[in-house]
Design a protein around this motif. Sequence first.
Motif, mmCIF file in Angstrom:
data_model
loop_
_atom_site.group_PDB
_atom_site.id
_atom_site.type_symbol
_atom_site.label_atom_id
_atom_site.label_comp_id
_atom_site.label_asym_id
_atom_site.label_seq_id
_atom_site.Cartn_x
_atom_site.Cartn_y
_atom_site.Cartn_z
ATOM 1 N N ALA B 278 0.596 -1.112 0.290
ATOM 2 C CA ALA B 278 -0.231 0.128 0.125
ATOM 3 C C ALA B 278 1.088 1.476 -0.107
ATOM 4 C CB ALA B 278 -1.153 -0.064 1.526
ATOM 5 N N ILE B 279 0.488 2.231 -0.463
ATOM 6 C CA ILE B 279 0.919 3.350 -1.171
ATOM 7 C C ILE B 279 0.216 4.163 -0.254
ATOM 8 C CG2 ILE B 279 1.904 5.643 -2.242
ATOM 9 C CD1 ILE B 279 3.201 3.865 -4.340
ATOM 10 N N ILE B 280 0.843 5.206 0.514
ATOM 11 C CA ILE B 280 0.114 6.415 1.745
ATOM 12 C C ILE B 280 0.813 7.516 1.119
ATOM 13 C CG2 ILE B 280 -0.937 4.721 3.537
ATOM 14 C CD1 ILE B 280 0.880 5.884 5.016
ATOM 15 N N THR B 317 -4.626 0.663 -3.237
ATOM 16 C CA THR B 317 -2.989 -0.777 -2.944
ATOM 17 C C THR B 317 -3.151 -1.166 -4.314
ATOM 18 O OG1 THR B 317 -4.481 -1.350 -0.386
ATOM 19 C CG2 THR B 317 -3.242 -3.547 -1.917
ATOM 20 N N MET B 318 -1.248 -1.751 -4.152
ATOM 21 C CA MET B 318 -1.182 -2.165 -5.582
ATOM 22 C C MET B 318 0.139 -3.634 -5.590
ATOM 23 S SD MET B 318 0.676 1.182 -6.970
ATOM 24 C CE MET B 318 -0.158 1.701 -6.038
ATOM 25 N N ASN B 319 -0.114 -4.215 -6.862
ATOM 26 C CA ASN B 319 1.155 -4.809 -6.303
ATOM 27 C C ASN B 319 2.899 -4.507 -6.411
ATOM 28 O OD1 ASN B 319 3.096 -4.487 -8.689
ATOM 29 N ND2 ASN B 319 2.023 -4.983 -9.581
ATOM 30 N N PRO B 320 4.256 -5.357 -5.746
ATOM 31 C CA PRO B 320 4.845 -4.612 -4.929
ATOM 32 C C PRO B 320 5.247 -3.802 -5.697
ATOM 33 C CG PRO B 320 4.171 -6.424 -3.658
ATOM 34 C CD PRO B 320 3.491 -7.207 -4.993
ATOM 35 N N ARG B 326 5.361 4.056 -7.881
ATOM 36 C CA ARG B 326 5.674 5.117 -8.240
ATOM 37 C C ARG B 326 5.866 5.652 -6.548
ATOM 38 N NH1 ARG B 326 -0.082 2.094 -9.677
ATOM 39 N NH2 ARG B 326 -0.505 2.683 -11.658
ATOM 40 N N LYS B 327 6.427 5.043 -5.984
ATOM 41 C CA LYS B 327 6.640 5.271 -4.556
ATOM 42 C C LYS B 327 7.993 6.862 -5.148
ATOM 43 C CE LYS B 327 9.359 5.095 -0.105
ATOM 44 N NZ LYS B 327 9.743 4.232 0.606
ATOM 45 N N VAL B 328 9.129 6.276 -6.665
ATOM 46 C CA VAL B 328 9.623 7.002 -6.394
ATOM 47 C C VAL B 328 9.006 8.130 -8.323
ATOM 48 C CG1 VAL B 328 11.674 5.793 -5.330
ATOM 49 C CG2 VAL B 328 11.579 5.090 -7.812
ATOM 50 N N MET B 329 8.216 7.387 -8.044
ATOM 51 C CA MET B 329 8.555 8.526 -9.697
ATOM 52 C C MET B 329 8.216 9.969 -9.187
ATOM 53 S SD MET B 329 4.148 8.373 -10.942
ATOM 54 C CE MET B 329 4.285 6.266 -11.826
ATOM 55 N N ASN B 330 8.129 11.083 -10.198
ATOM 56 C CA ASN B 330 8.370 12.059 -10.113
ATOM 57 C C ASN B 330 6.402 12.639 -9.769
ATOM 58 O OD1 ASN B 330 6.472 13.737 -11.761
ATOM 59 N ND2 ASN B 330 8.075 13.243 -13.182
ATOM 60 N N GLU B 388 5.400 13.358 1.732
ATOM 61 C CA GLU B 388 5.876 12.020 1.067
ATOM 62 C C GLU B 388 5.490 11.111 0.806
ATOM 63 O OE1 GLU B 388 8.470 10.579 5.435
ATOM 64 O OE2 GLU B 388 9.016 9.999 3.650
ATOM 65 N N ARG B 389 5.620 10.069 -0.212
ATOM 66 C CA ARG B 389 4.576 8.961 -0.083
ATOM 67 C C ARG B 389 5.534 7.493 0.326
ATOM 68 N NH1 ARG B 389 5.745 9.562 -6.006
ATOM 69 N NH2 ARG B 389 7.052 11.083 -5.446
ATOM 70 N N MET B 390 5.133 6.903 1.289
ATOM 71 C CA MET B 390 5.021 5.337 2.084
ATOM 72 C C MET B 390 4.564 4.282 1.934
ATOM 73 S SD MET B 390 5.211 6.972 6.142
ATOM 74 C CE MET B 390 5.625 9.041 6.034
ATOM 75 N N ALA B 391 5.453 3.344 1.473
ATOM 76 C CA ALA B 391 4.581 1.853 1.175
ATOM 77 C C ALA B 391 5.122 1.241 1.920
ATOM 78 C CB ALA B 391 5.940 1.287 -0.403
ATOM 79 N N PHE B 392 3.764 0.643 1.935
ATOM 80 C CA PHE B 392 4.271 -0.795 3.531
ATOM 81 C C PHE B 392 3.892 -1.980 2.465
ATOM 82 C CE2 PHE B 392 5.089 1.951 6.520
ATOM 83 C CZ PHE B 392 4.115 3.074 6.332
ATOM 84 N N PRO B 393 4.658 -3.121 3.590
ATOM 85 C CA PRO B 393 3.565 -4.376 2.405
ATOM 86 C C PRO B 393 2.610 -4.722 3.193
ATOM 87 C CG PRO B 393 5.936 -4.642 3.554
ATOM 88 C CD PRO B 393 5.091 -3.304 3.293
ATOM 89 N N LEU B 394 1.240 -5.615 2.492
ATOM 90 C CA LEU B 394 0.033 -5.542 3.269
ATOM 91 C C LEU B 394 0.239 -7.148 3.793
ATOM 92 C CD1 LEU B 394 -1.942 -4.057 1.475
ATOM 93 C CD2 LEU B 394 -1.068 -3.611 3.543
#
Lengths: 319, 522
Positions: B278-280, B317-320, B326-330, B388-394
Amino acid sequence: MASKLPNQLRALYASTTRHRLLSPRFPNLNEVFRDLLLGSNGRLFSDAPSPPQVSFSPSTPVPPPSGPNTSAPSSLNQKELVEFFASAETWWDSEGPFRPLHAMNPTRLAFIRSTLCRHFGRDPCSPRAFEGLKFVDVGWCGGILSEPLARMGATVTGVDAVEKNIKIARLHADLDPLTSTIEYCCTTAEKLVEEQRNFDAVISLEVIEHVADPAEFCKSLAALTVANGATVISTINRSMRAYATAIVAAEYILHWLPKGTHQWSSFLTSDELVLILQRASISVKEMAGFAYNPLTGRWSLSDDISVNFIAYGTKTTSE
Amino acid sequence: MEEVKGRQVTTLYLLPQKGKLPVADRQLIERKIAENVYRLKAPKKNLCTDTTAKVPSSNPGQPGQVHQHDIAIVGGGMVGMALACSLASMLLTKHLSVAIIDSNPALFNGVGVKKEGTPDPRVSTVTPATISFFKDIGAWKYVEDNRHAYFDKMQVWDYTGLGYTRYNARDVNKDVLGCVVENRVLHSSLLSCIQSTDFPKTIYPSKLMTLHQNSSSMGVGSTSSASPSCERGHPVKLDLSDGSSLCAKLVVGADGSKSRVRELAGFKTTGWNYSQSAIICTVEHSVENHCAWQRFLPAGPIALLPVGDNFSNIVWTMNPKEAADRKVMNEGDFLKDVNYALDYGYGPHPRSSTLGNGGIFSWLKPDVTLSANESFEVPPKVVKLASERMAFPLSLMHANNYASKHVVLIGDAAHTVHPLAGQGVNLGFGDASSLSRVIAEGIAVGTDIGEVSLLKKYEAERKLENIAMMAVLDGIQKAYSVDFGPLNILRAAAFHGANYISPLKRSIISYASGEQRLPIFS
């Protein structure tokens, strides 16, 4: 775990035979333990329709005492200690052979708490509601009732005619400073009366159905209570439902209790209990029953007193 | 190891016994005899009596001193603090001495939350049941002093465009469906709440290393023979990373999904990883947002939750692999993706219903809820990325047991769920509420709070509810992870059903709000 029980109870009974002289008023209590230890072998001591006042006959067969019992009750024989600890662990294991008793305990305590807080004018929301009150627990529950009462602030004296029970209770109570103040006496209610002890509340749960003379027992309990004190007694009602549940279901089907623990003929009906308490100058104020929910495995208080019931009375000051 | 002498004595006595005792019994007997022998032979030791830690935030971390407490809460996060506040708010439990073990400096220093500034992306949706729990313990007023966002509308739809559901709080005669609050606001509110009482708590700014029950060790490493042991009645000893130790009657594991308490106490878990992350992040709109939006996409749902002012929180929520990208794209590309996902991406908009056009459900017209008449709306456009964008595995995780002797788990330490319905922390608050009530009931009848039978009561109550909720959420997650024609139609039918069958909608809202405890029996 089931195989340990007869061995422990055999050793337990062995120590009780020496104390027969000390406890002339509790012959049926010894019979109970003998039943407990022999019952699992299939032999039942049961004259089912006998009257409640059965006198203890010395001619009934009795196994010889076994085990290296100490002569002085207070010495700490290491081997005995090991046995006691083993018994204590089984006794206090809430999932072990005494599971139904542990399951029922909070329900009984809830009744005692609500009635006695009301009687003594204490705040039921206080964690130590019984601070400063003297209670006596007459019975063979091994401290299962005494310890929670001590945690609720009462000064508790636990009384049991069986030495071993007292030792086990003492060992367990010493594990927690809150309960190590409990005074355990290996004696009988009558002896305490002779010593002219008095208590604010006298509690005797699941004992009166094992006693030879319930009327005399109630008189002793009343004598131990101070004027305007409280008495709490719980027992099983002598009804058909009680026969079906407490004897047939509990002993024969579910094996919660060893066969022969209870004699239906020694049960008292609620009316009889109220009457003998009245004669002992205790007027019963409240009664409640215990209902068991087999789905959740929990007991709860109910209005149905046809099986297990508990009665709270106060000592009248007329006499 | 302490009491070595006692142990040697007992081994000799146990050997000649008839038959071999089971290991557990032997250990129990050893333990008890060791205690007894130690007590008989060793001189009376003046153990540390510094138990009345009435002064909050006192510095207790001194090696050599062992503090005695009634309850040790390992983990001072939202759920751990909620338990502490709940105990502080009840007459029966406010005398208990509680230790809170957490190395987070915010706890120790009591730092407040800035009211201005952009919202932190870590937020939680609290249900009405949780709101009333917070009100009961006296912490909600602190939340209302900070940024929080009530919402009374919710819209759920998917990429196929075949159906949608709108929920409104007025369907169940309530004002709100829930409230979105930043985690740090919830946490600091709980902290302020407990600081405002004179509850005897002590905060240990440290990490738990080992747990000892009586004299049997359960952790890595062992205590030296010189360290003092616990007083009678406090059977669990906790050793902390800064060298200090404390003893307690009950240890509560509130230390999150990677719980150390759960590991040390040997609780087994069941669960699986979702192949999703999940990216938040926090985003900004040009208008205020008062509705919670959730759209199920082929790879996972995207949720837009109002946070207050013009800000909203995104949980996507998306695949890892996509998550990592998406976390690092501009920023610009990311915002375009977000708007695409919320709007016309992956599929058309659902056709909105006009008045009375419920299709096959039109015969339910008299009983139709207010929201059934609402037409489909497009979520507000996202104009700016505010954090900032954060990503967590679910993953899904559930401990097989929540309680054992002297140890109990609450919150994420006991269970983790998929974030698609915003239920995770609400389950944790439910655990805290239930445990504190069970402890109070136990104290009322003089029970020892570390007794298994008491803790099992809490477990029996919460396990059923937690498992039911996890089953529902996992079912939804699995139902939406497959793109298969007939299944899509079934899902569309489910949307229609939920939107137009009013009793079903009311039931869904009640269950998600925490007012109804189990999904089926209302």
